[in-house]
Design a protein around this motif. Sequence first.
Motif, mmCIF file in Angstrom:
data_model
loop_
_atom_site.group_PDB
_atom_site.id
_atom_site.type_symbol
_atom_site.label_atom_id
_atom_site.label_comp_id
_atom_site.label_asym_id
_atom_site.label_seq_id
_atom_site.Cartn_x
_atom_site.Cartn_y
_atom_site.Cartn_z
ATOM 1 N N ARG A 28 38.260 16.303 8.784
ATOM 2 C CA ARG A 28 37.254 16.074 7.753
ATOM 3 C C ARG A 28 36.700 14.663 7.880
ATOM 4 N N THR A 29 35.418 14.516 7.597
ATOM 5 C CA THR A 29 34.805 13.197 7.623
ATOM 6 C C THR A 29 35.188 12.451 6.356
ATOM 7 N N ALA A 30 35.185 11.150 6.446
ATOM 8 C CA ALA A 30 35.667 10.305 5.351
ATOM 9 C C ALA A 30 34.565 9.982 4.342
ATOM 10 N N GLY A 31 34.309 10.898 3.438
ATOM 11 C CA GLY A 31 33.474 10.625 2.286
ATOM 12 C C GLY A 31 32.016 10.312 2.523
ATOM 13 N N ASN A 32 31.450 10.691 3.678
ATOM 14 C CA ASN A 32 30.048 10.368 3.896
ATOM 15 C C ASN A 32 29.109 11.424 3.323
ATOM 16 N N ARG A 33 29.678 12.509 2.793
ATOM 17 C CA ARG A 33 28.928 13.584 2.148
ATOM 18 C C ARG A 33 27.883 14.233 3.065
ATOM 19 N N LYS A 34 28.108 14.181 4.378
ATOM 20 C CA LYS A 34 27.227 14.836 5.333
ATOM 21 C C LYS A 34 27.980 15.988 5.986
ATOM 22 N N HIS A 35 27.226 17.020 6.352
ATOM 23 C CA HIS A 35 27.825 18.137 7.068
ATOM 24 C C HIS A 35 28.101 17.720 8.499
ATOM 25 N N THR A 36 29.184 18.211 9.050
ATOM 26 C CA THR A 36 29.489 17.978 10.459
ATOM 27 C C THR A 36 29.817 19.312 11.099
ATOM 28 N N ALA A 37 29.621 19.398 12.376
ATOM 29 C CA ALA A 37 29.935 20.629 13.101
ATOM 30 C C ALA A 37 30.276 20.283 14.544
ATOM 31 N N VAL A 38 31.095 21.118 15.143
ATOM 32 C CA VAL A 38 31.441 20.987 16.551
ATOM 33 C C VAL A 38 30.580 22.001 17.302
ATOM 34 N N ALA A 39 29.793 21.534 18.262
ATOM 35 C CA ALA A 39 28.832 22.400 18.955
ATOM 36 C C ALA A 39 29.495 23.629 19.571
ATOM 37 N N THR A 40 30.698 23.478 20.103
ATOM 38 C CA THR A 40 31.363 24.620 20.744
ATOM 39 C C THR A 40 31.763 25.702 19.746
ATOM 40 N N HIS A 41 31.756 25.390 18.463
ATOM 41 C CA HIS A 41 32.084 26.381 17.438
ATOM 42 C C HIS A 41 30.844 27.079 16.901
ATOM 43 N N MET A 42 29.655 26.664 17.353
ATOM 44 C CA MET A 42 28.403 27.277 16.903
ATOM 45 C C MET A 42 28.046 28.451 17.807
ATOM 46 N N SER A 43 27.259 29.360 17.266
ATOM 47 C CA SER A 43 26.730 30.438 18.102
ATOM 48 C C SER A 43 25.709 29.849 19.076
ATOM 49 N N ALA A 44 25.460 30.566 20.160
ATOM 50 C CA ALA A 44 24.492 30.096 21.159
ATOM 51 C C ALA A 44 23.117 29.901 20.545
ATOM 52 N N SER A 45 22.713 30.798 19.652
ATOM 53 C CA SER A 45 21.390 30.668 19.035
ATOM 54 C C SER A 45 21.308 29.430 18.149
ATOM 55 N N HIS A 46 22.379 29.076 17.472
ATOM 56 C CA HIS A 46 22.399 27.876 16.631
ATOM 57 C C HIS A 46 22.303 26.618 17.496
ATOM 58 N N ARG A 47 23.026 26.591 18.613
ATOM 59 C CA ARG A 47 22.950 25.441 19.525
ATOM 60 C C ARG A 47 21.536 25.279 20.083
ATOM 61 N N ARG A 48 20.898 26.398 20.473
ATOM 62 C CA ARG A 48 19.521 26.329 20.992
ATOM 63 C C ARG A 48 18.572 25.787 19.930
ATOM 64 N N TYR A 49 18.720 26.261 18.702
ATOM 65 C CA TYR A 49 17.876 25.794 17.599
ATOM 66 C C TYR A 49 18.013 24.277 17.431
#
Length: 55
Positions: A28-49
Amino acid sequence: MKKTLWVRTIARTVEIFHEGQRVASHVRTAGNRKHTAVATHMSASHRRYLQNRNV
């Protein structure tokens, strides 16, 4: 294909489970209130977008 997932959040970690098996884990990120994601956990279409958006 839709799947039902179970998410466990603790102080420093988020874990995602499918049918009792952990399929992803993120620090978890430390209180920056921003979303984070790991690219390898995204679908291929999400990475392309995201790639096309950041050009």
